[in-house]
Scaffold this motif. Structure first.
Motif, short mmCIF file in Angstrom:
data_model
loop_
_atom_site.label_atom_id
_atom_site.label_comp_id
_atom_site.label_asym_id
_atom_site.label_seq_id
_atom_site.Cartn_x
_atom_site.Cartn_y
_atom_site.Cartn_z
N ARG A 1 0.85 -1.19 0.00
CA ARG A 1 0.00 0.00 0.00
C ARG A 1 0.88 1.24 0.00
O ARG A 1 1.88 1.30 0.72
N MET A 2 0.50 2.22 -0.80
CA MET A 2 1.23 3.49 -0.86
C MET A 2 0.22 4.61 -0.66
O MET A 2 -0.58 4.92 -1.54
N ALA A 3 0.25 5.20 0.55
CA ALA A 3 -0.70 6.25 0.91
C ALA A 3 -0.03 7.61 0.79
O ALA A 3 1.11 7.79 1.23
N LEU A 4 -0.74 8.55 0.20
CA LEU A 4 -0.24 9.92 0.11
C LEU A 4 -0.88 10.76 1.21
O LEU A 4 -2.11 10.89 1.27
N VAL A 5 -0.04 11.29 2.10
CA VAL A 5 -0.52 12.18 3.15
C VAL A 5 0.09 13.56 2.92
O VAL A 5 1.25 13.68 2.51
N VAL A 6 -0.69 14.59 3.17
CA VAL A 6 -0.25 15.95 2.88
C VAL A 6 -0.50 16.84 4.09
O VAL A 6 -1.62 16.94 4.58
N GLN A 7 0.57 17.46 4.56
CA GLN A 7 0.47 18.45 5.62
C GLN A 7 0.60 19.82 4.97
O GLN A 7 1.52 20.04 4.18
N ASN A 8 -0.28 20.75 5.30
CA ASN A 8 -0.27 22.05 4.65
C ASN A 8 0.52 23.06 5.48
O ASN A 8 0.30 23.21 6.68
N CYS A 9 1.48 23.73 4.84
CA CYS A 9 2.23 24.81 5.49
C CYS A 9 1.40 26.09 5.41
O CYS A 9 1.16 26.61 4.32
N GLU A 10 1.00 26.59 6.56
CA GLU A 10 0.17 27.79 6.60
C GLU A 10 1.04 29.04 6.71
O GLU A 10 2.15 29.01 7.23
N SER A 11 0.51 30.14 6.21
CA SER A 11 1.26 31.40 6.19
C SER A 11 0.75 32.33 7.27
O SER A 11 -0.46 32.51 7.44
N VAL A 12 1.70 32.93 8.00
CA VAL A 12 1.33 33.95 8.99
C VAL A 12 2.00 35.28 8.66
O VAL A 12 1.86 36.24 9.41
N ASN A 13 2.73 35.33 7.54
CA ASN A 13 3.42 36.57 7.18
C ASN A 13 3.32 36.89 5.69
O ASN A 13 4.21 37.52 5.12
N GLY A 14 2.25 36.43 5.06
CA GLY A 14 1.99 36.82 3.68
C GLY A 14 2.60 35.95 2.62
O GLY A 14 2.39 36.19 1.42
N LEU A 15 3.37 34.92 2.99
CA LEU A 15 3.95 34.03 1.99
C LEU A 15 2.90 33.05 1.48
O LEU A 15 1.89 32.79 2.14
N HIS A 16 3.16 32.49 0.29
CA HIS A 16 2.22 31.51 -0.27
C HIS A 16 2.26 30.23 0.56
O HIS A 16 3.33 29.78 0.99
N GLU A 17 1.09 29.64 0.77
CA GLU A 17 1.03 28.37 1.48
C GLU A 17 1.53 27.25 0.58
O GLU A 17 1.38 27.31 -0.64
N ASN A 18 2.13 26.25 1.19
CA ASN A 18 2.72 25.14 0.45
C ASN A 18 2.38 23.81 1.10
O ASN A 18 2.28 23.72 2.33
N PRO A 19 2.23 22.76 0.29
CA PRO A 19 2.00 21.43 0.87
C PRO A 19 3.31 20.72 1.20
O PRO A 19 4.35 20.98 0.58
N LEU A 20 3.26 19.82 2.17
CA LEU A 20 4.36 18.91 2.48
C LEU A 20 3.84 17.50 2.25
O LEU A 20 3.23 16.90 3.14
N PRO A 21 4.04 16.94 1.05
CA PRO A 21 3.48 15.62 0.75
C PRO A 21 4.45 14.48 1.07
O PRO A 21 5.66 14.61 0.89
N SER A 22 3.91 13.38 1.53
CA SER A 22 4.71 12.19 1.81
C SER A 22 3.95 10.95 1.36
O SER A 22 2.74 10.82 1.61
N PHE A 23 4.65 10.05 0.70
CA PHE A 23 4.11 8.73 0.41
C PHE A 23 4.57 7.78 1.52
O PHE A 23 5.77 7.68 1.79
N VAL A 24 3.63 7.10 2.14
CA VAL A 24 3.96 6.16 3.22
C VAL A 24 3.63 4.75 2.73
O VAL A 24 2.47 4.44 2.41
#
Length: 356
Positions: free
Chosen positions: A312-335
């Motif tokens: 099994r290969m699961a894709l989990v994504v943690q979202n990087c949130e912005s507190v200073n105006g930068l674009h938000e970015n995902p942190l994806p990992s295959f487990v």
């Protein structure tokens, strides 16, 4: 900032959140309150101010029976930049939070509620993971892209101060073959059982050069190789840097927080794998246009522990949130996990979108 960060307070004993800029955490404090909030302790998260350099940052906090071996943490999270450990005496009403985050006017509560009274060690380490592409000489513009891709992780671990003999004897179990962090293009990648796949392709197509991407699009070759357990695929993904994890054993898997910090997996692929196979090569899909020449290159390998013929290969994504105006970015990992039995059908990952 009035909007609360997305955290996972309902997923004890793992807690986490992520931000687009580590610099806002450089002055952060780990706050411990107890005895009806009369006792108040503040500890520096980053005494050496490593976080001021500014990277995407993930904060991971765990309650553990024993600490993760430092060498293992460096495989899971990347190069260790900072390490500090405190001895603390805790009570059942102890609360943990992080305060003094630039741009956030409140303390982020861990939500831990099951602390047993006693003496503990509180370890805070800071790590930085870098795509493997940076292990070879790069042009300046490529290095700028690598810097953007790097991820810093702040690991906060709470564990009993008196380790057992078994815990004292613990040794590193993670290797480079259990975690690969690298960039992949829109075509995706395959996990290939090359010792079995190469001769099988020769049988099906004949010896010589082949464009497997075209062959996959023209007929049933891809389905046949998948059904025979010769490869696992992630076709059509957002071009990005991905971590691919396969824990060395069940105990290590239980401590791996990456697949416990977000919501449910975005998607999960189900594949077949030969019972005797323990190593799979990670090959970018665009390289398959030059088969079998691409198989002669040195590709990262992922070691698949355990037994069974289901992968099994699961894709989990943690979202990087912005507190200073930068674009938000995902942190994806295959487990990647392995299970007993042979799956009735193969369900490959196709058209994975993490960035619109």
């Amino acid at each position: 900032m009035n909007t609360y960060l997305h955290t996972n307070q309902d997923l004890n004993p793992n807690f986490g959140f992520a931000l687009t800029d580590s610099a806002v955490l450089a002055e952060g404090k780990l706050i411990i309150t107890q005895k009806a909030e009369v006792e108040h302790i503040e500890l520096d998260i980053d005494p050496q101010r490593c976080l001021k350099d500014g990277r995407k940052v993930s904060v991971v906090a765990q309650q553990l029976d024993a600490p993760i071996v430092r060498q293992d943490a460096s495989i899971i999270y990347g190069q260790e930049l900072s390490f500090v450990q405190y001895t603390v005496n805790l009570h059942p009403d102890t609360k943990f939070s992080i305060g003094s985050i630039e741009g956030i006017d409140y303390s982020v509560d861990f939500g831990w509620s099951d602390v047993v009274e006693g003496e503990y060690e509180l370890r805070i380490s800071i790590h930085r993971k870098t795509p493997r592409i940076a292990e070879v000489p790069l042009e300046p513009e490529q290095m700028a892209m690598v810097r953007y891709a790097q991820v810093v992780t702040v690991v906060i671990a709470l564990f009993p101060a008196q380790p057992t003999q078994e815990q004292l004897a613990s040794a590193p179990v993670w290797t480079r073959d259990h975690h690969v962090f690298d960039s992949y293009g829109s075509a995706g990648f395959i996990l290939a059982d090359l010792p079995r796949m190469v001769p099988r392709v020769d049988e099906l197509l004949g010896a010589g050069d082949h464009n497997l991407v075209e062959r996959f699009n023209e007929g049933d070759l891809s389905a046949q190789l998948l059904n025979e357990g010769l490869m696992a695929t992630a076709w059509g993904i957002s071009p990005w840097c991905y971590s691919i994890y396969a824990a060395p054993d069940a105990t290590a898997q239980a401590k791996l927080p990456v697949d416990k910090l977000g919501e449910e997996p975005v998607c999960t692929g189900i594949y077949r794998i030969a019972a005797e196979t323990t190593q799979l090569s990670i090959i970018p899909a665009n390289e398959l246009v030059n088969w079998p020449a691409c198989t002669k290159k040195e590709w990262p390998q992922i070691q698949v522990a355990g037994s069974g013929e289901t992968l099994r290969m699961a894709l989990v994504v943690q979202n990087c949130e912005s507190v200073n105006g930068l674009h938000e970015n995902p942190l994806p990992s295959f487990v990647i996990t392995r299970n007993e039995g042979l799956p009735e059908i193969v369900e490959p990952l196709i058209n994975i979108v993490i960035v619109d």
